[in-house]
Structure formats: C-alpha cells, structure tokens
Design an enzyme around this catalytic site. Structure first.
Site, PDB file in Angstrom:
ATOM      1  N   HIS A 180       7.102  -8.055  -2.272  1.00 19.24           N
ATOM      2  CA  HIS A 180       7.078  -7.296  -1.009  1.00 19.24           C
ATOM      3  C   HIS A 180       8.097  -7.883  -0.019  1.00 19.24           C
ATOM      4  CE1 HIS A 180       3.555  -4.940  -1.986  1.00 19.24           C
ATOM      5  NE2 HIS A 180       2.765  -5.982  -2.070  1.00 19.24           N
ATOM      6  N   TRP A 196       1.585   2.086  -8.872  1.00 24.68           N
ATOM      7  CA  TRP A 196       2.084   3.257  -9.602  1.00 24.68           C
ATOM      8  C   TRP A 196       3.520   3.034 -10.074  1.00 24.68           C
ATOM      9  CZ3 TRP A 196       3.104   8.693  -7.086  1.00 24.68           C
ATOM     10  CH2 TRP A 196       3.194   9.656  -8.093  1.00 24.68           C
ATOM     11  N   LYS A 217       0.801  -1.236   0.000  1.00 29.02           N
ATOM     12  CA  LYS A 217       0.000   0.000   0.000  1.00 29.02           C
ATOM     13  C   LYS A 217       0.834   1.286   0.000  1.00 29.02           C
ATOM     14  CE  LYS A 217      -3.261  -0.986  -0.726  1.00 29.02           C
ATOM     15  NZ  LYS A 217      -3.504  -1.648  -2.066  1.00 29.02           N
ATOM     16  N   CYS A 218       2.041   1.174  -0.519  1.00 26.39           N
ATOM     17  CA  CYS A 218       2.921   2.346  -0.546  1.00 26.39           C
ATOM     18  C   CYS A 218       3.134   2.888  -1.948  1.00 26.39           C
ATOM     19  CB  CYS A 218       4.263   1.996   0.091  1.00 26.39           C
ATOM     20  SG  CYS A 218       4.156   1.830   1.875  1.00 26.39           S
ATOM     21  N   GLY A 219       2.427   2.375  -2.942  1.00 29.77           N
ATOM     22  CA  GLY A 219       2.592   2.900  -4.299  1.00 29.77           C
ATOM     23  C   GLY A 219       3.136   1.887  -5.299  1.00 29.77           C
ATOM     24  N   ARG A 259       6.313   4.990   1.962  1.00 31.08           N
ATOM     25  CA  ARG A 259       5.321   6.052   2.063  1.00 31.08           C
ATOM     26  C   ARG A 259       5.136   6.455   3.516  1.00 31.08           C
ATOM     27  NH1 ARG A 259      -0.938   5.068  -0.029  1.00 31.08           N
ATOM     28  NH2 ARG A 259      -1.319   7.277  -0.382  1.00 31.08           N
TER      29      ARG A 259
HETATM   30  P1  A3P Z   1      -4.598   5.353  -1.416  1.00 29.92           P
HETATM   31  O1  A3P Z   1      -5.335   4.194  -0.834  1.00 29.92           O
HETATM   32  O2  A3P Z   1      -4.040   6.263  -0.382  1.00 29.92           O
HETATM   33  O3  A3P Z   1      -5.375   6.083  -2.458  1.00 29.92           O
HETATM   34  P2  A3P Z   1      -0.175  -0.277  -3.682  1.00 29.92           P
HETATM   35  O4  A3P Z   1      -0.155  -0.138  -5.160  1.00 29.92           O
HETATM   36  O5  A3P Z   1       1.187  -0.462  -3.081  1.00 29.92           O
HETATM   37  O6  A3P Z   1      -1.157  -1.275  -3.238  1.00 29.92           O
HETATM   38  O7  A3P Z   1      -0.614   1.158  -3.109  1.00 29.92           O
HETATM   39  C1  A3P Z   1      -1.912   1.625  -3.352  1.00 29.92           C
HETATM   40  C2  A3P Z   1      -1.933   3.122  -3.141  1.00 29.92           C
HETATM   41  O8  A3P Z   1      -1.338   3.776  -4.270  1.00 29.92           O
HETATM   42  C3  A3P Z   1      -3.364   3.635  -3.050  1.00 29.92           C
HETATM   43  O9  A3P Z   1      -3.312   4.768  -2.188  1.00 29.92           O
HETATM   44  C4  A3P Z   1      -3.640   4.018  -4.496  1.00 29.92           C
HETATM   45  O10 A3P Z   1      -4.710   4.902  -4.667  1.00 29.92           O
HETATM   46  C5  A3P Z   1      -2.304   4.647  -4.872  1.00 29.92           C
HETATM   47  N1  A3P Z   1      -2.087   4.682  -6.343  1.00 29.92           N
HETATM   48  C6  A3P Z   1      -2.354   3.727  -7.241  1.00 29.92           C
HETATM   49  N2  A3P Z   1      -2.053   4.121  -8.479  1.00 29.92           N
HETATM   50  C7  A3P Z   1      -1.575   5.394  -8.363  1.00 29.92           C
HETATM   51  C8  A3P Z   1      -1.116   6.373  -9.301  1.00 29.92           C
HETATM   52  N3  A3P Z   1      -1.087   6.125 -10.603  1.00 29.92           N
HETATM   53  N4  A3P Z   1      -0.705   7.562  -8.816  1.00 29.92           N
HETATM   54  C9  A3P Z   1      -0.735   7.844  -7.503  1.00 29.92           C
HETATM   55  N5  A3P Z   1      -1.170   6.965  -6.565  1.00 29.92           N
HETATM   56  C10 A3P Z   1      -1.585   5.747  -6.982  1.00 29.92           C
END
Ligand code: A3P
Length: 300
Positions: free
Chosen positions: A112, A53, A48-50, A135
């Site tokens: 992970h 993305w 859940k840290c990005g 994050r």
């Molecule tokens: P939030 O729940 O705070 O919105 P992971 O991919 O490690 O599971 O992390 C998910 C987090 O990254 C979620 O945060 C999600 O919305 C965010 N996320 C996913 N795609 C993204 C993007 N293209 N740009 C910015 N944040 C993104």
C-alpha cells in the site's frame, strides 16, 4: 456528524503520508532494500479499494499455465488470496526478505506504499511493472469502516469518515496516494497501470485482458477460443471467492494483528455508500476530491 478520534493504529507522518506506525520501519526497509527483477509485478492500492480482487485476477492470469483457472485444485481455491501474494510491509517488518529471493519469476508482490515512497529501483528506469487500483472514496470509507470495526468494535462511520477527510487514516491522504499513481501512470504508461474498481466490475474480462497484456502475457487466440479469460473472471468472482471454505474460515497472521479471511469479502459492489452515509457526508467527500483532483484529468 460528530468528529471522533480514530485510535486503532498509531500513525507516523513521513514525507506527507500518514503511515501506519507498526509498518513505518518496514516500509522504509522495503524502500531501501527491495531489488526488483525486471519481470516483477508490484500490485499497489489504497486500502479497501479492491486489493484482494486484484491479487486474485493477476495471480490467476499470470499462473495460468501452471494452474489452469478451471482446475479444481487451483491455489486460489485452496488458499486465501493474501497467502498467494506477499505483502511487502509485513515481509520487511518481519525481516523475511529471504522469502522473496526464493520466489520464482515472475514474482507478484503487493504494497500500500504511496508511489513517492516506493523503492527508486521500482520507480525509475526499466525497474519493473506496477499495477494500482483505486475506488470511489465513498465506497472506500464504508468498506474501511466495516473492516476496521472488526478490530475496533466501538469505531463509528463518522470516525472513519473524519480520519479519511483529515487524511490521517492508513496511508492517507487518499487523494495524494491516488494522484501519485495517477501521475506515474501518465508519465510511465508502459510501467504503471492505473485501474478503478468500478471499471473492473463493469467489464472484468476486458480488464483481465488488459492486465495480461500489460504484464507481457497476452492471451493467445487458442486461449481466447478456450474461454480462459472467462474462467479467470469466474474463478475470481466475488461470490465464488466469498463462498470458498478457505475464505470463510481462518485468519491472516500479520506481525501486529491477525484478521479473519472473511473480512476481505463483504459486499463486493459499487455504491453501497448510499446505505451508510448521509447525503451531506457524501457531498463533503465528493467536494474535497473534486477540489484535489481538479486539473489532473482524473475523476473520483
Ligand atoms: P466492500 O467492503 O465494499 O464489499 P481490499 O481487498 O483492498 O481490502 O478491498 C476490499 C473490498 O473489495 C471489499 O469491498 C470487498 O468485498 C471487495 N472484494 C473482495 N474480493 C472481491 C471480488 N472478488 N470481487 C469484487 N469485490 C471484491
């Protein structure tokens, strides 16, 4: 806040980390059997840290010759990002290593797994490259709460918060996970790149350049002039990704559960914790991270 038991996924303590039970053997198999190619890139993250993305940015940057980022049929416009980069825990749990052999170089993979438990072939010598993203733990808690609640509807924020505080949630403790990669990035800066979600959000283009350079594929003058970096940023932007049909529907099928594609796109901002967490919870989390990171040069 009241302490609640976090029961979603069984966990197994191994060498200081609470590994998710369903993947524990897969992680060990990955550790023992993964043979990197020198140009492999292993994307790593605390959950859940990005991750999603980072996957899109790295995939788009590395595959830009075969798939120009502006192309209407770009794989990232047709497939969920997790379908573009294999998740090692799932591959090794399903015994699908042969799939990795069939991937063209440079291969991009994700895990992970904590740094200390990565295959030695990755962490020593010229191994391959590793990119890590972390994050603000407060935003991670809120993001994880929303994600896990889809799998366990009775989960509370307090329950998630406490399992992060006691280190037992998914690959925890988070501080040790982060510090493993932080120290590695200092010891092996040419091999391990350490990124923060907040920095990426502040200046995505600069980080796309940094990533491409780190992976040995810097953008040329002609690409810069053509706006290729901006096209990568645009393709991978939160709004674009979230609104793609492929990310609004469908699921990722993992060995032990399936999860909807849209679970990976919630808000995509920093600081959403203020809307969910009490000031007391926030300072408790800040305090523990300050304590754990003291003297390391890293701030949460
Ligand atoms: P939030 O729940 O705070 O919105 P992971 O991919 O490690 O599971 O992390 C998910 C987090 O990254 C979620 O945060 C999600 O919305 C965010 N996320 C996913 N795609 C993204 C993007 N293209 N740009 C910015 N944040 C993104």
């Amino acid at each position: 806040p009241r302490k609640e038991k976090f029961i979603l996924i069984g966990r197994r303590l191994y060498k200081g980390f609470w590994l998710p039970e369903p993947y524990a053997l897969g992680i060990l198999a990955f550790q023992r059997r993964f043979t990197p190619r020198p140009d492999d890139v292993v994307l790593t993250s605390y959950p859940k840290c990005g991750t999603t993305w980072l996957k899109t940015l790295v995939f788009a940057a590395m595959a830009r010759d075969a798939y120009p980022p502006a192309a209407a049929d770009h794989p990232l416009r047709r497939l969920n990002p997790h379908a573009c980069i294999p998740f090692m825990e799932d591959i090794f749990t399903k015994r699908q290593e042969a799939k990795l052999d069939g991937l063209p170089s440079p291969r991009l993979v994700h895990t992970h797994t904590p740094y200390a438990l990565l295959p030695e072939t990755v962490t020593t010598g010229d191994g391959c490259k590793v990119v890590y993203i972390c994050r603000d733990p407060k935003d991670m808690v809120v993001s994880m709460y929303h994600y896990l609640r889809r799998l366990q509807p009775d989960l509370s924020l307090a329950g998630t918060f406490h399992s992060v505080l006691d280190g037992t949630v998914l690959y925890g403790p988070m501080w040790d996970h982060v510090l493993g990669y932080w120290h590695a990035s200092i010891a092996r800066p040419d091999r391990v790149l350490f990124l923060k979600y907040e920095d990426l959000l502040r200046n995505t283009g600069e980080h796309v350049r940094k990533l491409a350079e780190f992976m040995g594929r810097p953008f040329s003058g002609a690409e810069e002039a053509a706006g290729t970096v901006e096209s990568v940023v645009e393709l991978c932007s939160f709004d674009k990704m979230k609104n793609l049909d492929v990310n609004k529907t469908g699921t990722i099928e993992r060995k032990y559960h399936s999860i909807a594609h849209d679970a990976f796109f919630r808000k995509g901002v920093t600081g959403d914790w203020v809307n969910h967490m009490s000031p007391e919870m926030a300072s408790r989390l800040d305090e523990i991270f300050r304590d754990k990171l003291r003297g390391t040069g890293l701030t949460a």
